[in-house]
Scaffold this active site. Structure first.
Site, short mmCIF file in Angstrom:
data_model
loop_
_atom_site.label_atom_id
_atom_site.label_comp_id
_atom_site.label_asym_id
_atom_site.label_seq_id
_atom_site.Cartn_x
_atom_site.Cartn_y
_atom_site.Cartn_z
N GLY A 143 0.83 -1.22 0.00
CA GLY A 143 0.00 0.00 0.00
C GLY A 143 0.85 1.25 0.00
O GLY A 143 0.58 2.20 0.74
N ARG A 195 0.60 5.88 -1.71
CA ARG A 195 0.06 7.10 -1.08
C ARG A 195 0.18 6.97 0.44
O ARG A 195 0.51 5.90 0.96
CB ARG A 195 -1.39 7.33 -1.50
CG ARG A 195 -2.36 6.29 -0.99
CD ARG A 195 -3.76 6.46 -1.57
NE ARG A 195 -3.91 5.70 -2.80
CZ ARG A 195 -4.00 6.26 -4.01
NH1 ARG A 195 -3.98 7.56 -4.15
NH2 ARG A 195 -4.14 5.50 -5.08
N SER A 247 -3.42 0.28 14.57
CA SER A 247 -4.09 1.58 14.80
C SER A 247 -4.43 1.67 16.28
O SER A 247 -4.67 0.64 16.92
CB SER A 247 -5.37 1.66 13.97
OG SER A 247 -6.17 2.75 14.43
N TYR A 271 -13.05 -2.40 11.44
CA TYR A 271 -11.67 -1.90 11.36
C TYR A 271 -10.92 -2.13 12.68
O TYR A 271 -9.78 -2.59 12.69
CB TYR A 271 -11.74 -0.42 11.01
CG TYR A 271 -10.41 0.28 10.83
CD1 TYR A 271 -9.65 0.09 9.68
CD2 TYR A 271 -9.93 1.15 11.80
CE1 TYR A 271 -8.44 0.76 9.50
CE2 TYR A 271 -8.73 1.83 11.63
CZ TYR A 271 -7.99 1.63 10.48
OH TYR A 271 -6.79 2.29 10.31
N ILE A 316 -3.49 10.42 11.55
CA ILE A 316 -2.42 10.87 10.66
C ILE A 316 -3.06 11.45 9.40
O ILE A 316 -3.98 10.84 8.84
CB ILE A 316 -1.50 9.68 10.26
CG1 ILE A 316 -1.01 8.91 11.51
CG2 ILE A 316 -0.32 10.17 9.41
CD1 ILE A 316 -0.14 9.67 12.48
P1 NAP Z 1 -4.48 5.22 2.41
O1 NAP Z 1 -3.99 6.58 2.08
O2 NAP Z 1 -5.88 4.85 2.09
O3 NAP Z 1 -3.49 4.15 1.76
C1 NAP Z 1 -3.72 2.77 1.85
C2 NAP Z 1 -3.04 2.08 0.70
O4 NAP Z 1 -3.32 0.66 0.75
C3 NAP Z 1 -3.55 2.58 -0.64
O5 NAP Z 1 -2.44 2.85 -1.47
C4 NAP Z 1 -4.35 1.40 -1.17
O6 NAP Z 1 -4.34 1.26 -2.56
C5 NAP Z 1 -3.61 0.23 -0.55
N1 NAP Z 1 -4.42 -0.99 -0.57
C6 NAP Z 1 -5.72 -1.10 -0.23
N2 NAP Z 1 -6.13 -2.37 -0.42
C7 NAP Z 1 -5.07 -3.06 -0.92
C8 NAP Z 1 -4.88 -4.42 -1.32
N3 NAP Z 1 -5.87 -5.31 -1.25
N4 NAP Z 1 -3.67 -4.79 -1.79
C9 NAP Z 1 -2.66 -3.89 -1.88
N5 NAP Z 1 -2.78 -2.59 -1.50
C10 NAP Z 1 -3.98 -2.18 -1.03
O7 NAP Z 1 -4.28 4.92 3.96
P2 NAP Z 1 -3.27 5.53 5.06
O8 NAP Z 1 -4.01 6.51 5.85
O9 NAP Z 1 -1.97 5.85 4.46
O10 NAP Z 1 -3.13 4.22 5.98
C11 NAP Z 1 -2.08 3.28 5.83
C12 NAP Z 1 -2.19 2.27 6.97
O11 NAP Z 1 -2.15 2.95 8.21
C13 NAP Z 1 -3.49 1.49 6.95
O12 NAP Z 1 -3.27 0.17 7.37
C14 NAP Z 1 -4.33 2.22 7.96
O13 NAP Z 1 -5.31 1.40 8.52
C15 NAP Z 1 -3.28 2.61 8.97
N6 NAP Z 1 -3.66 3.75 9.84
C16 NAP Z 1 -3.88 4.98 9.31
C17 NAP Z 1 -4.21 6.03 10.16
C18 NAP Z 1 -4.45 7.43 9.68
O14 NAP Z 1 -4.81 8.28 10.49
N7 NAP Z 1 -4.26 7.72 8.40
C19 NAP Z 1 -4.34 5.80 11.53
C20 NAP Z 1 -4.11 4.53 12.03
C21 NAP Z 1 -3.75 3.51 11.17
P3 NAP Z 1 -5.27 2.13 -3.57
O15 NAP Z 1 -5.40 3.48 -2.97
O16 NAP Z 1 -4.48 2.10 -4.82
O17 NAP Z 1 -6.56 1.42 -3.61
#
Ligand code: NAP
Length: 246
Positions: free
Chosen positions: A13, A16, A142, A155, A188
Site C-alpha cells: 500500500g 500514497r 491503529s 476496522y 495521521i
Molecule cells: P491510504 O492513504 O488509504 O493508503 C492505503 C493504501 O493501501 C492505498 O495505497 C491502497 O491502494 C492500498 N491498498 C488497499 N487495499 C489493498 C490491497 N488489497 N492490496 C494492496 N494494496 C492495497 O491509507 P493511510 O491513511 O496511508 O493508511 C495506511 C495504513 O495505516 C493502513 O493500514 C491504515 O489502517 C493505517 N492507519 C492509518 C491512520 C491514519 O490516520 N491515516 C491511523 C491509524 C492507522 P489504492 O489506494 O491504490 O486502492
C-alpha cells in the site's frame, strides 16, 4: 553508510499516505524498495518519483488478499534483489458504519485486506527470512485496535487482530532472528482521514493533547527505527504514535 544500505524492503500500500512516506524514508536511508499496490498507474508514478534519487526501486502490482499475487510478489522481489530484509504490512482499508448498519461485505472486506492480507504477506515473506535467519516485519495497526471506536467495529477488530498476530508471530520467529513489531498510529493526515467529515476531525483534534494531527513523516521515522539495527532487541511490541491521544 546509510541505515538501511543493502537492505531490501517490501512496503504494501505504498503509492500514497503512510506507506508512501515509509517508502520515501527507507529509500533515502539506502534500501532497495519494492512498491506494492493494486493500481499499476499509481505504482508507476511512485516508482518514477523514487527512482530520481534511488535506482534500486521496483513496483509490483499485488492484491494482498490474493495468495497467488503475494507468492508472485515474493518471487519477483527475490529475482530482482536476492533477499527480503524488511516487510512493512501497511495496506489497509476502512468501511465505517455503525454495527447495526454494517453489512457482511463491509465486515469481510476490511478483515480480508487488513488482517488476512497481513497474514498472507507475513507468511510468504517469513519463509524467506527464516532461511536468511534475519529480518524485520512491521505491521501498521491503529490506536482503535487498542481503544475501540464507534462506527469502526470491523476496522478496530482487524487492527486489534494485527496487534495479537504481531505478538504471536514475534514469539514464533524470534529463534530465527526475525523481529515482528507493530505501530499503532492515532490520527495521521492522509487520504484515508481526509475523507472524514469536518465535525469528526474537530472532535479528534480536541482529544489530542498536542492539538495537531500527525503526518506521514512522524510514522516513517518510527518505522525506520523499528526496521533498522538500532531496534534489534525489540520484538512483539506495538508502539503508539498519536500525540498523546490514548
Ligand atoms: P491510504 O492513504 O488509504 O493508503 C492505503 C493504501 O493501501 C492505498 O495505497 C491502497 O491502494 C492500498 N491498498 C488497499 N487495499 C489493498 C490491497 N488489497 N492490496 C494492496 N494494496 C492495497 O491509507 P493511510 O491513511 O496511508 O493508511 C495506511 C495504513 O495505516 C493502513 O493500514 C491504515 O489502517 C493505517 N492507519 C492509518 C491512520 C491514519 O490516520 N491515516 C491511523 C491509524 C492507522 P489504492 O489506494 O491504490 O486502492
Amino acid at each position: 553508510m546509510k541505515r538501511l544500505s543493502g537492505k531490501t524492503a517490501i512496503i504494501t500500500g505504498s503509492v500514497r499516505g503512510i506507506g508512501k512516506g515509509i517508502a520515501e524514508k527507507f529509500s533515502e536511508s539506502g534500501a532497495n524498495i519494492v512498491i506494492v499496490d493494486i493500481l499499476q498507474e499509481e505504482i508507476d508514478k511512485t516508482v518514477s518519483q523514487l527512482k530520481v534519487s534511488n535506482p534500486n526501486v521496483i513496483g509490483i502490482k499485488c492484491d494482498i488478499t490474493q495468495e497467488n499475487d503475494v507468492e508472485n510478489l515474493v518471487e519477483k522481489t527475490m529475482g530482482q534483489f536476492q533477499s527480503i530484509d524488511i516487510l512493512v504490512n501497511n495496506a489497509g482499508i476502512t468501511r465505517d458504519k455503525l454495527l447495526i448498519r454494517m453489512t457482511l461485505a463491509d465486515w469481510e472486506d476490511v478483515i480480508k485486506v487488513n488482517l488476512t492480507g497481513t497474514f498472507l504477506c507475513t507468511q510468504k515473506v517469513s519463509k524467506i527470512m527464516m532461511k536468511q535467519r534475519k529480518g524485520k516485519i512491521l505491521n501498521i495497526a491503529s490506536v482503535v485496535g487498542i481503544m475501540g471506536n464507534a462506527g469502526q467495529s470491523n476496522y478496530s477488530a482487524s487492527k486489534g487482530g494485527i496487534i495479537a498476530f504481531t505478538k504471536s508471530v514475534a514469539k514464533e520467529l524470534a529463534p530465527r532472528n526475525i523481529n515482528v513489531n507493530a505501530i499503532a498510529p492515532g490520527f495521521i493526515k492522509t487520504e484515508m482521514t481526509d475523507r472524514l467529515p469536518d465535525e469528526v476531525k474537530e472532535n479528534y483534534l480536541k482529544s489530542i493533547p498536542f492539538r495537531n494531527f500527525g503526518d506521514t513523516q512522524d510514522v516513517a521515522e518510527l518505522a525506520l527505527f523499528l526496521c533498522s539495527e538500532e531496534s534489534d532487541y525489540i520484538t512483539g511490541q506495538t508502539i503508539v504514535i498519536d500525540g498523546g491521544m490514548i
